[in-house]
Design an enzyme around this catalytic site. Structure first.
Site: not given
Lengths: 305, 261
Positions: A22, A46, A74, A128, A131, A245, A267-268
């Site tokens: 996400s 997302k 977000l 998530n 937050c 991660g 992810g990244t």
């Protein structure tokens, strides 16, 4: 015979254990020019909120050694536009669609979860919990076991169909205590880890490099921390785990699986090489063949200590 | 895609010109578009770097003009002919070419900002929107070393006016000092690329003289394809005070009057 790659995350049937994480894969369409989305085990969309959200002012990202900080805030199109304009594209592909949801208070989460529960094309929800809870003075839901339990119970009780994945924050003293709280309150699966809160300063101007001052650290720099947390949590709970991660290659992904994750999320690395997930999948397949392992599930939690 | 480096030439102590073979990118490129280039496959620097596409040829070569600005570009400057770099592109929305209402056009460059303006000039000429003498490039920079690609514009037949802050090349002053009198004489469409401060000043002049202006913006980017939403800029919105638009997708070229500076 090619190795068996199907995995099951609390009823979500994935044809392979490699997901797009996400916040790093947009709504899928941004990457469809660069890779065949059909090859992915699933896409975690997302972070979605009930209403559209504008996000933080720029600068929102900064590169750090072997990582990056982001404070996107977000930004998303909101539930209505997502269902009308974004989901129809995603459902053209043979891949599991998981929706990451967030809110500012428990009621926000409950409403969006209820709405999405009846959408047939969706395979699961990811909560998530990083937050701030505005009703509780801005403490993040995911850092306090009681707040987390309240949230997970409230959302879980509204769902009739969709499995609920709780995405754990690493910004806690004891992630195992949080994982246990999620399990007790009805989570069907866990995903970990979200980004680690970090900060970077421009020493010339003495100003923070992000407009938000702090941001979430991701990328290969956080991989060993994430592997450690997955391993610890896997010892303590029975829930299936999605490990993420800093995964950059198949070896990084395998570490998570061996530590106890049934699936992984990239992810990244998507930002750098959009085809990373496919390369990881190929590497995973090759590893299983070389190790003469017929089913990827046999590898889950197989750490030799 | 993996691309072979053809040349990586140092232009002066700070600036370089990289030419690589990237047929797919050359085939599709439009003026104002950019590429994301991975300087090496290690983890530091981690992210790709965005660069405007400066020139391209039918044979598949593309050229990038770059400045040594940090770790990534320093590593890039060390690449030799034959090295392989990974490039994603072409990306983003380039300049919009108004095909009617021929008037002189002004291209305004702040140092390295000249990079995407060369293909724009080439396109305007080859599509016969304008003749070369109907285009003027105003190139500014701190010093002589910051004035780039003047020869290439000259070869096209485009008029070039130069200024530097230290007066080492051309008129002494800012590029807006060149722009203001021209707009005062005859408001002309402006296409600009350079540092944000310069673009803001150019946008203000164009607003004052009521002439259309397109600006090519720069922003830190992670993905370059619209997924990370890291590169946003504040722009005018119809039903709100503002909205965020992605420099990589809705840009890098924006109408100057839409940008909230």
């Amino acid at each position: 015979m090619p190795p068996q790659l199907n995995v099951n995350i609390a009823g979500i049937k994935l044809k392979n254990p490699v997901l797009a994480a996400s916040g790093t894969f947009g709504y899928g369409e941004e990457y469809s020019r660069w890779l065949d989305l059909n090859q992915l085990g699933g896409i975690v969309v997302k972070g979605l909120s009930l209403n559209p959200h504008q996000g933080n002012p720029p600068p929102r990202i900064v590169e750090t050694p072997a990582g990056m900080l982001n404070a996107i805030g977000l930004e998303n199109v909101g539930l209505k536009v997502f269902l009308e304009e974004k989901l129809p594209f995603l459902t053209r592909f043979d891949t599991a669609v998981i929706i990451n949801i967030w809110g500012k208070e428990v009621a926000d989460y409950v409403t969006i979860a209820k709405e999405l529960d009846s959408v047939r094309e969706i395979a699961g929800l990811e909560l998530n919990v990083s937050c701030p809870n505005i009703k509780k003075g801005g403490i993040s839901f995911g850092t306090n076991p009681d707040l987390l339990m309240e949230l997970v119970q409230a959302v879980r009780s509204q769902l009739t169909r969709l499995p609920l994945i709780v995405k754990l924050s690493p910004n806690v003293t004891d992630i195992v205590a949080i994982a246990i709280a999620a399990e007790k309150s009805g989570a069907d699966a866990l995903s970990l880890i979200n980004t680690l809160i970090g900060m970077a300063i421009d020493v010339k101007t003495r100003r923070p490099r992000l407009a938000n001052i702090t941001g979430g650290l991701s990328g290969p720099a956080i991989h060993p921390i994430a592997v450690r947390m997955v391993w610890q949590v896997a010892q303590a709970v029975k829930l299936p785990i999605i490990g993420l991660g800093g995964i950059m290659n198949s070896s990084d992904a395998l570490e998570f699986i061996i530590a106890g994750a049934r699936a992984v999320a990239v992810g990244t690395a998507n930002f750098i090489t959009p085809q990373t997930s496919i390369e990881i999948l190929n590497g995973l397949r090759q590893y299983l063949v070389e190790q003469k392992i017929e089913d990827v599930n046999e590898l889950v939690g197989s750490l030799a200590v | 895609m993996k691309c072979r480096v053809i040349t990586n030439k140092q232009l002066n102590p700070r600036y370089y010109k990289l030419t690589v073979l990237a047929k797919e990118i050359a085939d599709q490129a439009q003026p104002g578009q950019f590429v994301m280039l991975q300087v090496n496959s290690g983890f530091d620097p981690l992210l790709r770097r965005p660069f405007a596409i400066h020139r391209w040829w039918d044979g598949g070569e593309i050229e990038i003009l770059y400045q040594i600005a940090g770790k990534g570009t320093r590593l890039l400057s060390q690449l030799c002919a034959g090295a392989v770099v990974d490039i994603l592109g072409p990306l983003g929305k380039g300049f919009s070419l108004p095909l009617t209402g021929v008037r002189p056009f002004l291209l305004v460059a702040g140092s390295i900002g000249v990079a995407p303006l060369l293909p724009l000039a080439q396109d305007l000429i080859s599509k016969q929107v304008l003749t070369p003498n109907q285009i003027t490039l105003l190139a500014g920079g701190k010093s002589q070393a910051d004035i780039l690609a003047v020869q290439e514009f000259g070869d096209l037949g485009v008029r070039v006016k130069i200024c530097t802050e230290d007066g080492s090349f051309g008129q002494k002053g800012l590029v807006t000092d060149l722009l203001a009198p021209l707009l005062q004489t005859a408001p002309s469409p402006v296409f600009a690329c350079g540092p944000t401060g310069m673009l803001k000043a150019v946008a203000e002049l164009c607003r004052q003289y009521q002439t259309p202006c397109q600006v090519s913006l720069e922003a830190a980017m992670a993905c370059g394809v619209g997924a990370c939403q890291g590169c946003v800029v504040k722009t005018q919105a119809e039903h709100a005070d503002f909205k965020f638009q992605r420099v990589c997708c809705e840009g890098p070229v924006f109408e100057a009057e839409k940008v909230i500076w």
